[in-house]
Design a protein around this motif. Structure first.
Motif, PDB file in Angstrom:
ATOM      1  N   THR A   8     -19.333   6.574  26.453  1.00 19.47           N
ATOM      2  CA  THR A   8     -19.571   5.186  26.844  1.00 19.47           C
ATOM      3  C   THR A   8     -18.543   4.267  26.190  1.00 19.47           C
ATOM      4  O   THR A   8     -17.965   4.604  25.142  1.00 19.47           O
ATOM      5  N   PRO A   9     -18.316   3.088  26.770  1.00 16.30           N
ATOM      6  CA  PRO A   9     -17.431   2.115  26.124  1.00 16.30           C
ATOM      7  C   PRO A   9     -17.923   1.699  24.742  1.00 16.30           C
ATOM      8  O   PRO A   9     -17.113   1.497  23.828  1.00 16.30           O
ATOM      9  N   SER A  10     -19.235   1.588  24.562  1.00 16.79           N
ATOM     10  CA  SER A  10     -19.749   1.188  23.249  1.00 16.79           C
ATOM     11  C   SER A  10     -19.481   2.261  22.202  1.00 16.79           C
ATOM     12  O   SER A  10     -19.159   1.942  21.041  1.00 16.79           O
ATOM     13  N   ALA A  11     -19.568   3.531  22.579  1.00 16.22           N
ATOM     14  CA  ALA A  11     -19.232   4.604  21.641  1.00 16.22           C
ATOM     15  C   ALA A  11     -17.752   4.554  21.288  1.00 16.22           C
ATOM     16  O   ALA A  11     -17.372   4.759  20.121  1.00 16.22           O
ATOM     17  N   ALA A  12     -16.904   4.255  22.272  1.00 15.81           N
ATOM     18  CA  ALA A  12     -15.467   4.144  22.011  1.00 15.81           C
ATOM     19  C   ALA A  12     -15.175   2.986  21.070  1.00 15.81           C
ATOM     20  O   ALA A  12     -14.351   3.105  20.149  1.00 15.81           O
ATOM     21  N   ALA A  13     -15.844   1.848  21.277  1.00 15.97           N
ATOM     22  CA  ALA A  13     -15.628   0.692  20.405  1.00 15.97           C
ATOM     23  C   ALA A  13     -16.060   0.997  18.973  1.00 15.97           C
ATOM     24  O   ALA A  13     -15.388   0.619  18.009  1.00 15.97           O
ATOM     25  N   ASP A  14     -17.183   1.695  18.824  1.00 15.03           N
ATOM     26  CA  ASP A  14     -17.646   2.071  17.487  1.00 15.03           C
ATOM     27  C   ASP A  14     -16.674   3.037  16.828  1.00 15.03           C
ATOM     28  O   ASP A  14     -16.360   2.914  15.630  1.00 15.03           O
ATOM     29  N   PHE A  15     -16.183   3.985  17.601  1.00 11.30           N
ATOM     30  CA  PHE A  15     -15.216   4.966  17.107  1.00 11.30           C
ATOM     31  C   PHE A  15     -13.964   4.276  16.564  1.00 11.30           C
ATOM     32  O   PHE A  15     -13.488   4.582  15.469  1.00 11.30           O
ATOM     33  N   VAL A  16     -13.451   3.320  17.313  1.00 13.52           N
ATOM     34  CA  VAL A  16     -12.258   2.587  16.886  1.00 13.52           C
ATOM     35  C   VAL A  16     -12.583   1.700  15.688  1.00 13.52           C
ATOM     36  O   VAL A  16     -11.813   1.630  14.715  1.00 13.52           O
ATOM     37  N   GLY A  17     -13.731   1.022  15.733  1.00  9.45           N
ATOM     38  CA  GLY A  17     -14.099   0.108  14.655  1.00  9.45           C
ATOM     39  C   GLY A  17     -14.258   0.797  13.315  1.00  9.45           C
ATOM     40  O   GLY A  17     -14.014   0.178  12.263  1.00  9.45           O
ATOM     41  N   ARG A  18     -14.625   2.041  13.330  1.00  5.19           N
ATOM     42  CA  ARG A  18     -14.790   2.803  12.085  1.00  5.19           C
ATOM     43  C   ARG A  18     -13.491   3.476  11.645  1.00  5.19           C
ATOM     44  O   ARG A  18     -13.481   4.236  10.680  1.00  5.19           O
ATOM     45  N   ARG A  19     -12.440   3.240  12.391  1.00  3.59           N
ATOM     46  CA  ARG A  19     -11.101   3.759  12.066  1.00  3.59           C
ATOM     47  C   ARG A  19     -11.051   5.292  12.093  1.00  3.59           C
ATOM     48  O   ARG A  19     -10.319   5.926  11.341  1.00  3.59           O
ATOM     49  N   TRP A  20     -11.780   5.890  13.026  1.00  2.14           N
ATOM     50  CA  TRP A  20     -11.757   7.341  13.145  1.00  2.14           C
ATOM     51  C   TRP A  20     -10.641   7.893  14.019  1.00  2.14           C
ATOM     52  O   TRP A  20     -10.347   9.095  13.947  1.00  2.14           O
ATOM     53  N   PRO A  21      -9.988   7.090  14.878  1.00  2.96           N
ATOM     54  CA  PRO A  21      -8.914   7.681  15.695  1.00  2.96           C
ATOM     55  C   PRO A  21      -7.810   8.345  14.884  1.00  2.96           C
ATOM     56  O   PRO A  21      -7.103   9.210  15.391  1.00  2.96           O
ATOM     57  N   TRP A  22      -7.670   7.942  13.650  1.00  2.62           N
ATOM     58  CA  TRP A  22      -6.623   8.515  12.798  1.00  2.62           C
ATOM     59  C   TRP A  22      -7.073   9.804  12.113  1.00  2.62           C
ATOM     60  O   TRP A  22      -6.306  10.400  11.363  1.00  2.62           O
ATOM     61  N   GLN A  23      -8.299  10.244  12.369  1.00  6.68           N
ATOM     62  CA  GLN A  23      -8.849  11.371  11.629  1.00  6.68           C
ATOM     63  C   GLN A  23      -9.302  12.532  12.525  1.00  6.68           C
ATOM     64  O   GLN A  23      -9.863  13.500  12.020  1.00  6.68           O
ATOM     65  N   VAL A  24      -9.052  12.430  13.825  1.00  7.09           N
ATOM     66  CA  VAL A  24      -9.510  13.480  14.731  1.00  7.09           C
ATOM     67  C   VAL A  24      -8.335  14.188  15.387  1.00  7.09           C
ATOM     68  O   VAL A  24      -7.218  13.671  15.429  1.00  7.09           O
ATOM     69  N   MET A  25      -8.614  15.378  15.901  1.00  7.40           N
ATOM     70  CA  MET A  25      -7.593  16.150  16.590  1.00  7.40           C
ATOM     71  C   MET A  25      -7.327  15.582  17.979  1.00  7.40           C
ATOM     72  O   MET A  25      -6.192  15.513  18.430  1.00  7.40           O
ATOM     73  N   ARG A  26      -8.413  15.183  18.656  1.00  6.25           N
ATOM     74  CA  ARG A  26      -8.284  14.551  19.966  1.00  6.25           C
ATOM     75  C   ARG A  26      -9.558  13.796  20.298  1.00  6.25           C
ATOM     76  O   ARG A  26     -10.602  14.006  19.680  1.00  6.25           O
ATOM     77  N   VAL A  27      -9.431  12.925  21.289  1.00  7.93           N
ATOM     78  CA  VAL A  27     -10.565  12.193  21.829  1.00  7.93           C
ATOM     79  C   VAL A  27     -10.921  12.797  23.179  1.00  7.93           C
ATOM     80  O   VAL A  27     -10.040  13.058  24.008  1.00  7.93           O
ATOM     81  N   LEU A  28     -12.214  13.050  23.406  1.00 12.51           N
ATOM     82  CA  LEU A  28     -12.696  13.472  24.712  1.00 12.51           C
ATOM     83  C   LEU A  28     -13.283  12.253  25.413  1.00 12.51           C
ATOM     84  O   LEU A  28     -14.316  11.725  24.990  1.00 12.51           O
ATOM     85  N   VAL A  29     -12.621  11.797  26.446  1.00 19.37           N
ATOM     86  CA  VAL A  29     -13.155  10.713  27.271  1.00 19.37           C
ATOM     87  C   VAL A  29     -13.969  11.389  28.367  1.00 19.37           C
ATOM     88  O   VAL A  29     -13.414  12.044  29.250  1.00 19.37           O
ATOM     89  N   GLU A  30     -15.292  11.240  28.294  1.00 16.99           N
ATOM     90  CA  GLU A  30     -16.186  12.061  29.098  1.00 16.99           C
ATOM     91  C   GLU A  30     -17.019  11.202  30.053  1.00 16.99           C
ATOM     92  O   GLU A  30     -17.759  10.315  29.620  1.00 16.99           O
TER      93      GLU A  30
END
Length: 241
Positions: free
Chosen positions: A134-156
């Protein structure tokens, strides 16, 4: 990159691999057809999904022996153990990749204790696929600064869960919420959204996936013969784009 998702939470039947032998054979066929990564849901002897570390390791070992050098990932989905705290405890006992554990694991960001679970995986040196439904999950993911800590993002794009009337619009909203961030993106849909989203993602240059977890049908709407048949069709269509 095209990933094959071999079984997911599908009920066992003649096409969905659940035993170690079936999973290994399906992985061999799918990789030969063009898959470059394997995602699998380990099962017990009764065919039930499990997060048990021993069974996770046995499943990963079976796939690695069958397709050496191909990255192997598993699920951590909510509901496979009694509660979130127990799920964390179970995953914290998984072996590291060098000791027989998975190369990566998916974490659905909308589920409870997702950040804690992702943190546990990092301590085990297991790569993280952040599942954003969901968009809200994506916003939370970015807000917590996790994009720099994962191997990849699954947009599902998951019908009934992801907001939107059709799959491509749904994934575009999630991608918009992600904005500019460094993690590679794998875009896919499930069920009736699987093929439209896959073709759209291929046109846009994203990694994607296909397999019996995402759909039981080929692009023409006929019952899929196997994971390998789905992969072969996805690869053939990509070459024609």
């Amino acid at each position: 990159m095209l990933q094959v998702c071999l079984n997911g939470s599908r009920r066992p039947h003649e096409k969905v691999p659940v035993t170690l032998t079936q999973i290994a054979e399906a992985a061999v066929e799918a990789v030969a057809a063009g898959a470059q990564s394997v995602h699998v849901h380990p099962r017990t002897d009764l065919g039930r999904e499990t997060l048990d570390g021993e069974l996770v390791a046995l499943t990963v070992d079976a796939v690695r022996r069958a397709v050496p050098g191909v990255p192997v990932g598993v699920t951590t989905r909510e509901g496979l153990v009694r509660d979130g705290v127990e799920r964390l405890a179970v995953v914290s006992r998984w072996p590291r990749p060098d000791d027989g554990g998975p190369d990566f694991a998916s974490v659905n960001w909308h589920e409870g204790m997702s950040v804690d679970l992702a943190t546990v995986l990092r301590t085990r040196h297991i790569g993280i696929e952040a599942g954003l439904w969901t968009p809200s999950a994506a916003a939370d993911f970015v807000g917590r600064r996790w994009p720099w800590q994962v191997m990849r993002v699954l947009v599902e794009a998951v019908p009934g869960h992801t907001p939107g009337g059709y799959g491509t619009w749904a994934v575009e909203r999630i991608l918009s919420a992600l904005g500019s961030q460094p993690a590679p993106r794998l875009v896919h849909g499930e069920d009736q959204w699987a093929w439209p989203v896959l073709r759209w993602a291929q046109q846009q240059g994203y990694d994607t996936r296909i397999g019996l977890e995402d759909t039981l049908f080929d692009e023409a709407g006929l019952r899929a013969r196997s994971n390998a048949a789905l992969v072969r069709e996805a690869v053939t269509g990509r070459r024609e784009l």
